[in-house]
Write a protein that holds these residues in place. Structure first.
Motif, PDB file in Angstrom:
ATOM      1  N   ILE A 217       1.864   8.813   5.984  1.00  0.00           N
ATOM      2  CA  ILE A 217       0.448   9.025   6.310  1.00  0.00           C
ATOM      3  C   ILE A 217       0.081   8.070   7.448  1.00  0.00           C
ATOM      4  CG2 ILE A 217      -1.916   8.809   5.405  1.00  0.00           C
ATOM      5  CD1 ILE A 217      -0.434  11.020   4.006  1.00  0.00           C
ATOM      6  N   VAL A 221      -6.605   5.185  15.110  1.00  0.00           N
ATOM      7  CA  VAL A 221      -7.788   4.328  15.075  1.00  0.00           C
ATOM      8  C   VAL A 221      -7.924   3.564  16.378  1.00  0.00           C
ATOM      9  CG1 VAL A 221      -9.033   2.587  13.796  1.00  0.00           C
ATOM     10  CG2 VAL A 221      -7.424   4.049  12.615  1.00  0.00           C
ATOM     11  N   ARG A 369      -4.092  -4.876  15.143  1.00  0.00           N
ATOM     12  CA  ARG A 369      -3.371  -5.134  13.883  1.00  0.00           C
ATOM     13  C   ARG A 369      -2.941  -3.832  13.210  1.00  0.00           C
ATOM     14  NH1 ARG A 369      -6.323 -10.142  10.722  1.00  0.00           N
ATOM     15  NH2 ARG A 369      -6.193 -11.617  12.439  1.00  0.00           N
ATOM     16  N   TYR A 371      -2.391  -1.996   9.491  1.00  0.00           N
ATOM     17  CA  TYR A 371      -2.783  -2.012   8.073  1.00  0.00           C
ATOM     18  C   TYR A 371      -1.893  -1.004   7.349  1.00  0.00           C
ATOM     19  CZ  TYR A 371      -6.813  -4.594   9.718  1.00  0.00           C
ATOM     20  OH  TYR A 371      -7.610  -5.541  10.290  1.00  0.00           O
ATOM     21  N   THR A 373       0.124   0.330   3.460  1.00  0.00           N
ATOM     22  CA  THR A 373       0.606   0.222   2.083  1.00  0.00           C
ATOM     23  C   THR A 373       1.851   1.102   1.979  1.00  0.00           C
ATOM     24  OG1 THR A 373       0.175   0.598  -0.259  1.00  0.00           O
ATOM     25  CG2 THR A 373      -0.955   2.066   1.259  1.00  0.00           C
ATOM     26  N   LEU A 376       1.552   3.707  -2.128  1.00  0.00           N
ATOM     27  CA  LEU A 376       0.573   4.717  -2.520  1.00  0.00           C
ATOM     28  C   LEU A 376       1.285   5.646  -3.499  1.00  0.00           C
ATOM     29  CD1 LEU A 376      -2.179   6.094  -2.187  1.00  0.00           C
ATOM     30  CD2 LEU A 376      -1.217   7.375  -0.282  1.00  0.00           C
ATOM     31  N   ILE A 378       1.589   8.656  -6.356  1.00  0.00           N
ATOM     32  CA  ILE A 378       1.077   9.902  -6.927  1.00  0.00           C
ATOM     33  C   ILE A 378       1.978  10.196  -8.112  1.00  0.00           C
ATOM     34  CG2 ILE A 378       0.592  12.327  -6.486  1.00  0.00           C
ATOM     35  CD1 ILE A 378       0.719  11.178  -3.426  1.00  0.00           C
TER      36      ILE A 378
ATOM     37  N   SER B  35       5.764   9.711  -7.140  1.00  0.00           N
ATOM     38  CA  SER B  35       6.133   9.778  -5.728  1.00  0.00           C
ATOM     39  C   SER B  35       5.407   8.654  -5.008  1.00  0.00           C
ATOM     40  CB  SER B  35       5.722  11.116  -5.124  1.00  0.00           C
ATOM     41  OG  SER B  35       6.482  12.142  -5.693  1.00  0.00           O
ATOM     42  N   THR B  36       6.133   7.954  -4.157  1.00  0.00           N
ATOM     43  CA  THR B  36       5.540   6.843  -3.426  1.00  0.00           C
ATOM     44  C   THR B  36       5.437   7.204  -1.953  1.00  0.00           C
ATOM     45  OG1 THR B  36       6.524   5.320  -4.992  1.00  0.00           O
ATOM     46  CG2 THR B  36       5.738   4.371  -2.925  1.00  0.00           C
ATOM     47  N   VAL B  37       4.267   6.964  -1.412  1.00  0.00           N
ATOM     48  CA  VAL B  37       3.982   7.383  -0.033  1.00  0.00           C
ATOM     49  C   VAL B  37       3.615   6.145   0.780  1.00  0.00           C
ATOM     50  CG1 VAL B  37       2.347   8.715   1.375  1.00  0.00           C
ATOM     51  CG2 VAL B  37       3.212   9.660  -0.777  1.00  0.00           C
ATOM     52  N   VAL B  38       4.023   6.152   2.032  1.00  0.00           N
ATOM     53  CA  VAL B  38       3.642   5.075   2.950  1.00  0.00           C
ATOM     54  C   VAL B  38       2.439   5.546   3.769  1.00  0.00           C
ATOM     55  CG1 VAL B  38       4.364   3.693   4.937  1.00  0.00           C
ATOM     56  CG2 VAL B  38       6.004   4.231   3.114  1.00  0.00           C
ATOM     57  N   ALA B  39       1.428   4.684   3.825  1.00  0.00           N
ATOM     58  CA  ALA B  39       0.266   4.982   4.681  1.00  0.00           C
ATOM     59  C   ALA B  39       0.089   3.811   5.628  1.00  0.00           C
ATOM     60  CB  ALA B  39      -0.983   5.187   3.839  1.00  0.00           C
ATOM     61  N   GLU B  40      -0.108   4.097   6.875  1.00  0.00           N
ATOM     62  CA  GLU B  40      -0.165   3.026   7.866  1.00  0.00           C
ATOM     63  C   GLU B  40      -1.169   3.369   8.956  1.00  0.00           C
ATOM     64  OE1 GLU B  40       3.526   0.913   8.927  1.00  0.00           O
ATOM     65  OE2 GLU B  40       3.095   1.563  10.978  1.00  0.00           O
ATOM     66  N   ALA B  41      -1.888   2.340   9.393  1.00  0.00           N
ATOM     67  CA  ALA B  41      -2.840   2.527  10.496  1.00  0.00           C
ATOM     68  C   ALA B  41      -2.656   1.396  11.482  1.00  0.00           C
ATOM     69  CB  ALA B  41      -4.264   2.529   9.953  1.00  0.00           C
ATOM     70  N   TYR B  42      -2.407   1.740  12.710  1.00  0.00           N
ATOM     71  CA  TYR B  42      -2.432   0.712  13.743  1.00  0.00           C
ATOM     72  C   TYR B  42      -3.818   0.777  14.374  1.00  0.00           C
ATOM     73  CZ  TYR B  42      -1.790  -1.899  17.961  1.00  0.00           C
ATOM     74  OH  TYR B  42      -1.953  -2.818  18.962  1.00  0.00           O
ATOM     75  N   VAL B  43      -4.515  -0.316  14.314  1.00  0.00           N
ATOM     76  CA  VAL B  43      -5.876  -0.345  14.848  1.00  0.00           C
ATOM     77  C   VAL B  43      -5.799  -0.839  16.286  1.00  0.00           C
ATOM     78  CG1 VAL B  43      -8.180  -1.288  14.597  1.00  0.00           C
ATOM     79  CG2 VAL B  43      -6.820  -0.742  12.576  1.00  0.00           C
TER      80      VAL B  43
END
Lengths: 383, 381
Positions: A217, A221, A369, A371, A373, A376, A378, B35-43
């Motif tokens: 995911i 941004v 930066r 951010y 995880t 996550l 389910i 189920s494990t999911v990766v979530a990522e945001a580069y700001v």
């Protein structure tokens, strides 16, 4: 070209096209109804049977809120004897090629007080071949008036191939000359392909715009463009087939777990995307679940407690270490046997697959930066 | 006693509520599959989208098929990628050429569209990406033609025949005010050098011109000289005309008089790959490498002129004459009848007062490198 090679290529293309055309789970009867291009047929002794395909007089059903109720009543045959039988079936208007499920399974739930209830499949028209009684399939007196899950190999109906299916499910209480009325309930009838285990739980991450499969995911941004909540670029498609009446699916982060990267090191609610530079900070996340895919425009900003256009509500994401976290509780349970759990009083059943959308609040984000995880979760659970 | 029993019962009940029920609850919970999911945001703090600085090409020569897309992309943080999309104008699908960058704030990009792709008018656009934003230009239209025409009147003007190379100048004609007394449709057309007559051996060093342009209307004469600039190719900028061994310093413009290619005193702008000269009439103009000149190369080829404005032999043209040279024309009695001291170095059989001179022989005289050159021109009618 070598004729064998050509045949092989045609075979591969056929396999591919079948995989493309058919979903792994073909729902025959559920709260959503029956497949397009089919009709419900009922039959009973003397026409005295009572049928309700949208019955809701049971407090708990395995899937959704409704089940198919059948009451078989005795009928005095003018020939001088009692008859007692009643049943129903889903009948396609035109025979369907369901050979994709040739080695698959027939799954359904039943709540009955007798075992002499007959299950049949008609393929092609006029050929029912091998009927199965509940007692053949393992139903016993200990199952009286309880929901029981059945997972029957389609091969056991002794039909050579399902290339021309007229009736994918027929059920009949065959009570002989009994003079007692008998009631039974059926719920969530489906055919599944051979690779759908029981229970079955599978997720895929897909791009919101292209629906192409992705591996994680992500969020786009830019601090100039995003000042608060924003929806992720991808959604999670969940496909499931539980075999326990108390099933549910929940979503949460577990940012203090062993293996979390980064591990949240603060002492507040660890839920959301953890700042990889300052790991005591997190960006809150939200989620919603939909019965069909949505556009970013429909999803809005993803602010919790706001509504998806024409859909459900955005909810706050919790972490396993959020104070008061309990498995299977509201707000983390995105789906259970009754439907989407966005509001305890207003649930709605939609057949699998379903679609989870995620959002995060970037109002406290710092430019430059990352951010993240990697925890996550389910989770399919029974309770 | 009753109170104590009540209190004890209450405590047991409370204990059950707080601990046992929770224990039973958690014991009932059974995780089936996670189920494990990766979530990522580069700001990104990259606020501004990249900038593209580009001077679009407008025309591609069918003869050279050069289409160079050149420009600069900039970003205040970090430029990641530049893409060039190009396609035939009549098609929707396009091809992409990509430049990938790492931690670059500013870069130039250079892309030459493959020659075998260019078959008709094309379109292209440029896209630049930073880590989160992108910028793109419009689709630029590029024509695929070998000529250009425009109307010029007595006010003068300039016509430019563009090629697809931004690193050189363009073939042009500059017509000063007063060179024309009425509006004329002027055109420049690039011509394949194999379609024009060969050059006599001297003073050109090559058999064919490297480049030929036809200026029309053919035979048009101007009231004052006009400047032409003819483009040659030196894409690799090695100082030699592409595909030849000739140094660009030796290039010169020749004009075609219907029989011969004749040299015009020219200059070379090596930075712009342009050969320039002043002319006073239209014909084919070609670029040749020029060898060393002898006395004869300065003499007019026209030994006899018939100045009656029929377009044939109306002038005697002195070739290769450097600016500032003074040509004197005498009659046989030794009287100076005409002096020509600026371009065009032509004699039209007239005297100082623009009166027609009598038929007969006339003597011309001028100096090149302090060497006196003398000859005879006959006026006939």
């Amino acid at each position: 070209m070598d004729i064998k090679k050509l045949k092989f290529i045609i075979f591969l293309l056929l396999c591919f096209s079948l995989n493309f055309l058919y979903s792994k789970i073909l729902t025959i009867y559920s709260d959503e109804g029956i497949p397009q291009g089919s009709n419900l047929y009922t039959w009973s002794a003397g026409g005295l049977g009572q049928f309700n395909s949208k019955n809701s007089d049971l407090l708990q059903v395995p899937v959704g809120t409704e089940s198919f109720k059948t009451v078989s009543n005795p009928w005095w045959n003018p020939g001088g004897w009692w008859e007692n039988w009643a049943g129903w079936g889903v009948v396609y208007n035109n025979e369907q090629n369901l050979s994709f499920y040739n080695n698959g399974r027939l799954r359904f739930w039943i709540y009955a007080s007798v075992g002499n209830i007959r299950i049949e499949i008609e393929a092609p028209t006029g050929n029912k071949n091998q009927a199965k009684y509940l007692t053949d399939l393992g139903w016993s007196s200990s199952d009286i008036n309880k929901w029981k899950f059945f997972d029957v190999p389609l091969s056991s109906f002794n039909i050579e191939t399902y290339t021309a299916v007229k009736c994918p499910f027929m059920i009949t209480a065959a009570l002989g000359n009994s003079t007692n009325s008998t009631t039974f309930y059926v719920d969530f009838v489906r055919w599944v392909s051979s690779d759908v285990s029981s229970p079955y739980f599978n997720i895929k991450i897909k791009d919101i715009e292209t629906h192409i499969q992705k591996s994680s995911i992500t969020f786009n941004v830019n601090l100039q463009q995003v000042s608060s909540w924003t929806v992720a670029n991808e959604y999670i498609e969940i496909d499931f087939d539980p075999n326990n009446i108390s099933w549910g699916i929940q979503i949460y982060t577990d940012n203090k777990a062993q293996g979390a990267n980064p591990v949240y090191t603060g002492n507040k609610n660890p839920c959301g995307l953890v700042d990889t530079t300052t790991t005591t900070r997190v960006l809150p996340m939200g989620w919603t679940i939909e019965s069909s895919t949505r556009t970013k425009q429909q999803l809005g900003k993803g602010t919790p407690e706001s509504w998806v256009y024409g859909g459900f509500m955005w909810k706050w994401m919790k972490d396993k270490n959020t104070q008061g976290f309990q498995n299977g509780e509201n707000y983390i349970t995105l789906w259970n046997n009754r439907g989407v759990l966005w509001n305890a009083s207003d649930r709605d059943w939609k057949n699998s697959p379903n679609y989870i959308y995620l959002s995060a609040d970037f109002s406290i984000a710092v430019g430059g930066r990352t951010y993240r995880t990697n925890q996550l979760k389910i989770e399919l659970y029974y309770k | 006693m009753k109170n104590k029993i009540f209190s004890l019962t209450f405590l047991i009940f409370l204990f059950y509520i707080l601990f046992i029920s929770d224990l039973l609850y958690s014991q009932n919970f059974q995780s089936i599959s996670i189920s494990t999911v990766v979530a990522e945001a580069y700001v990104s703090d990259d606020i501004l989208p990249p900038k593209i600085i580009h001077n679009p090409i407008k025309n591609i020569s069918p003869l050279t098929k050069i289409a160079v897309i050149y420009g600069t992309a900039e970003d205040e943080k970090s430029l990641k990628k530049v893409e060039i999309h190009y396609k035939n104008s009549t098609e929707a699908s396009y091809l992409t050429h990509t430049f990938v960058y790492l931690d670059t704030k500013s870069t130039t990009f250079y892309f030459e569209i493959p020659k075998d792709f260019i078959k008709e008018d094309i379109q292209y656009r440029i896209l630049a990406y930073d880590e989160i934003n992108s910028t793109y230009t419009i689709w630029y239209d590029v024509s695929f033609k070998d000529s250009i025409s425009n109307k010029i009147d007595s006010q003068g003007g300039k016509i430019v025949l563009e090629d697809g190379n931004p690193f050189d100048a363009e073939t042009f004609i500059f017509i000063p005010q007063g060179a024309l007394d009425k509006e004329v449709e002027i055109s420049i057309k690039e011509v394949a050098n194999t379609l024009v007559p060969k050059k006599n051996k001297r003073p050109a060093l090559s058999e064919y011109p490297f480049k030929v342009y036809k200026f029309e209307p053919s035979g048009l004469r101007f009231k004052k000289p006009v400047q032409i600039g003819l483009l040659y190719t030196d894409l690799n900028n090695d100082g030699k005309v592409d595909a030849t061994e000739f140094d660009e310093n030796v290039l010169s413009i020749f004009w075609y008089d219907g029989v011969n290619w004749r040299n015009l005193k020219s200059s070379v702008d090596k930075d712009k790959n342009l050969v320039l000269c002043w002319v006073n009439h239209f014909t084919y103009f070609g670029i040749f490498p020029l060898g060393s000149l002898t006395k004869d190369d300065y003499r007019p080829k026209e030994k006899i002129i018939t100045p009656n404005n029929d377009g044939v032999n109306d002038f005697a043209t002195f070739d290769n004459i450097p600016q500032g040279t003074e040509i004197k024309i005498y009659n046989l009695r030794g009287k100076l009848v005409r002096k020509i001291d600026s371009i065009p170095y032509e004699w039209d059989g007239k005297d100082y007062e623009a009166k027609d001179l009598e038929v007969g022989p006339y003597i011309y005289q001028f100096k090149i490198d302090e060497e006196l050159i003398i000859g005879v021109i006959i006026i006939a009618r």
